[in-house]
Design an enzyme around this catalytic site. Sequence first.
Site, mmCIF file in Angstrom:
data_model
loop_
_atom_site.group_PDB
_atom_site.id
_atom_site.type_symbol
_atom_site.label_atom_id
_atom_site.label_comp_id
_atom_site.label_asym_id
_atom_site.label_seq_id
_atom_site.Cartn_x
_atom_site.Cartn_y
_atom_site.Cartn_z
ATOM 1 N N ARG A 86 -3.720 6.542 21.597
ATOM 2 C CA ARG A 86 -4.827 6.723 20.370
ATOM 3 C C ARG A 86 -4.886 5.340 19.781
ATOM 4 O O ARG A 86 -6.094 4.983 19.189
ATOM 5 C CB ARG A 86 -4.150 7.656 19.464
ATOM 6 C CG ARG A 86 -4.378 9.013 19.733
ATOM 7 C CD ARG A 86 -3.700 10.087 19.160
ATOM 8 N NE ARG A 86 -4.187 11.492 19.627
ATOM 9 C CZ ARG A 86 -3.501 12.496 19.512
ATOM 10 N NH1 ARG A 86 -2.325 12.404 19.142
ATOM 11 N NH2 ARG A 86 -4.123 13.639 19.996
ATOM 12 N N GLN A 122 -25.817 -6.346 -6.544
ATOM 13 C CA GLN A 122 -24.528 -5.850 -6.393
ATOM 14 C C GLN A 122 -24.540 -4.574 -5.700
ATOM 15 O O GLN A 122 -23.623 -4.105 -5.001
ATOM 16 C CB GLN A 122 -24.282 -5.409 -7.859
ATOM 17 C CG GLN A 122 -24.000 -6.712 -8.573
ATOM 18 C CD GLN A 122 -23.379 -6.244 -10.081
ATOM 19 O OE1 GLN A 122 -23.042 -5.193 -10.319
ATOM 20 N NE2 GLN A 122 -22.919 -7.191 -11.142
ATOM 21 N N GLU A 207 -10.345 12.369 22.240
ATOM 22 C CA GLU A 207 -8.693 11.918 22.125
ATOM 23 C C GLU A 207 -8.083 12.752 20.866
ATOM 24 O O GLU A 207 -7.141 12.205 20.205
ATOM 25 C CB GLU A 207 -8.321 10.527 22.055
ATOM 26 C CG GLU A 207 -8.978 9.623 23.404
ATOM 27 C CD GLU A 207 -7.540 9.591 24.230
ATOM 28 O OE1 GLU A 207 -6.717 9.874 23.762
ATOM 29 O OE2 GLU A 207 -7.925 9.202 25.459
#
Length: 227
Positions: A86, A122, A207
């Site tokens: 993993r 921003q 996985e």
Amino acid sequence: VDPELGSRGQASFIVPPGTPGLSMGQKFRKHGIRASHTAEVVLNDVRVPGRCLVGTRERLEERLARVREGQPGGEQAAMKTFEASRPSVAAMAVGVARAAVEFAAEYSRERTQFGRPIGQNQGVAFQLADMQAAVDAARLLTWRAAWMARQGKPFQHAEGSMSKLVAGETAVRVTEQAIQILGGNGYTREYPVERWHRDAKIFTIFEGTSEIQRMLIGRAVTGLDVR
């Protein structure tokens, strides 16, 4: 191996190429990672010898004997392999996310609107800040899990699952944010971010899905059999 024991009576085998009854089915067209060949594996009355067992037969018999006595069987070889692999999957997810952040940041410096780079706004800069922080957090979790696996240290708190969960979810979120920063350009195939977004989704599925990772982490945190 022992159907009466259910999932605890399973074992893993490697089926060599050319085994009678083994064939490839249809090749799948996928949402992402299209460079990876994915197809059905067809097993038709396939028989494999005992030497194809993952792990030794002695260890398998010992585990089955413990289960029959009502004791914990311990981790199966396949599950131990998943836990060790993993961090490598997390590293791939971090790479995709990092590419998206770097591309979006460069685009924000070059793309101008109303006489100034969009990165000065921003709304864009804050989004990039969150993206960069998320990628760095995922990278650190991945480094920790990879170091533990390399040193042979056990994952006491599902550190491998943590790295994959955070890195995979980050890759999906960050690549989507990169598309948003590029606007209409990000949605076209003239720019790579849309492909990275498609590629990123697999990291929350293979996985072990994100839900499976949360279950494993939850078990480690609570010490309970979370189901």
